[in-house]
Design a protein around this motif. Structure first.
Motif: not given
Ligand SMILES: NC(=O)c1ccc[n+]([C@@H]2O[C@H](COP(=O)([O-])OP(=O)(O)OC[C@H]3O[C@@H](n4cnc5c(N)ncnc54)[C@H](OP(=O)(O)O)[C@@H]3O)[C@@H](O)[C@H]2O)c1
Length: 253
Positions: A10-12, A147-149, A182-184
């Motif tokens: 749904s995002s990012g 906890v995240y790391a 750059r995401t939510e």
């Molecule tokens: N952005 C960064 O800087 C970054 C860097 C390194 C790694 N990551 C990792 O990359 C992955 C994607 O992150 P992103 O940057 O794309 O963040 P994002 O835009 O916030 O997307 C997170 C996604 O996780 C889903 N989600 C969260 N809780 C959920 C649940 N309980 N059940 C089902 N879906 C759930 C959200 O969908 P809904 O809210 O619609 O459920 C959303 O689609 C994550 O694992 C994050 O830790 C991100």
């Protein structure tokens, strides 16, 4: 039926995986798009050329996961690719964040990712692929994001072990370890505390991270680390004692 399953669609980053695979993958019949926000998934499904199933579910709910396993049993798809992208991070010192905020990260980043992978592997065949969204946060403990790391260190470790276990079956596992994208993600992550300024300056685009991750997966590489800065960080965490690096990070705060 050959399917691609994407959590966090749904995002990012998850959404970007769907868009890039839609444009470049011809051997798949259907995309299964998973997250909680159904309208976002519907909007994405309408944009894709491939057929897409919208599966709104909370991956941390046992009832939703039971339902999903039943769906797999009934439909018996061939899962060509599983992309585990659902997850979140929350910044702030360990004892200042709420208990549920802390445990929630473990529930989605670790437990749900493990459960989803466990559910999907029996439906994979030779040359199927698993992409796990880890993070550069997996390379070094992070005070203020502890906890995240730690959760991402789990994802990286699990991915590397599964890669060895599944290698003989020719099921390929790639862990994706970007720095800030750059995401939510940061809207939620910065609810209580801001991130380090250096992270903001080193922010990259989801499009580039996903392109590099798909290339790594296609080449059957175990890890995808995008950007010279994060590659440098990865190298540093291999050669410099972590105590020294943690001291430097504390001084930068
Ligand atoms: N952005 C960064 O800087 C970054 C860097 C390194 C790694 N990551 C990792 O990359 C992955 C994607 O992150 P992103 O940057 O794309 O963040 P994002 O835009 O916030 O997307 C997170 C996604 O996780 C889903 N989600 C969260 N809780 C959920 C649940 N309980 N059940 C089902 N879906 C759930 C959200 O969908 P809904 O809210 O619609 O459920 C959303 O689609 C994550 O694992 C994050 O830790 C991100």
């Amino acid at each position: 039926m050959n399917v691609v399953i994407i959590t966090g669609a749904s995002s990012g980053i998850g959404r970007e995986f769907a868009l890039q695979l839609d444009a470049g993958l011809y051997t798949v019949d259907e995309f299964w798009l998973i997250a909680r926000r159904e309208e976002r998934l519907e909007e994405l499904a309408a944009r894709l050329d491939h057929m897409a199933k919208v599966i709104p579910m909370d991956l941390t709910s046992d009832a939703d996961m039971d339902h999903f396993r039943k769906r797999l049993k009934k439909e018996r798809p061939v899962i060509r690719m599983l992309i585990n992208s659902s997850g979140y991070g929350m910044m702030g010192n360990f004892n200042r964040l709420g208990r549920q905020e802390q445990l929630g990260m473990l529930d989605i980043n670790c437990r749900a990712l493990t459960d989803m992978t466990y559910a999907c592997i029996p439906y994979m065949k030779r040359k199927s692929r698993i992409i796990m969204m880890a993070s550069s946060a997996a390379f070094l403990p992070q005070p203020g994001f502890a906890v995240y790391a730690a959760s991402k260190a789990y994802v990286l470790s699990l991915s590397r072990a599964l890669r060895e276990e599944l290698g003989p079956e020719e099921i390929y596992v790639t862990a994706v370890c970007p720095g800030p994208v750059r995401t939510e993600f940061f809207e939620k992550a910065e609810k209580h505390e801001d991130t380090l300024a250096i992270k903001k300056y080193s922010m990259v685009e989801a499009e580039d991270v996903v392109r590099s991750a798909l290339t790594a997966s296609a080449r059957n590489q175990g890890m995808s680390v995008y950007s010279p800065l994060i590659k440098g960080l990865h190298l540093l965490t291999k050669v410099v004692p972590h105590g020294v690096l943690l001291g430097i990070v504390q001084k930068m705060k």
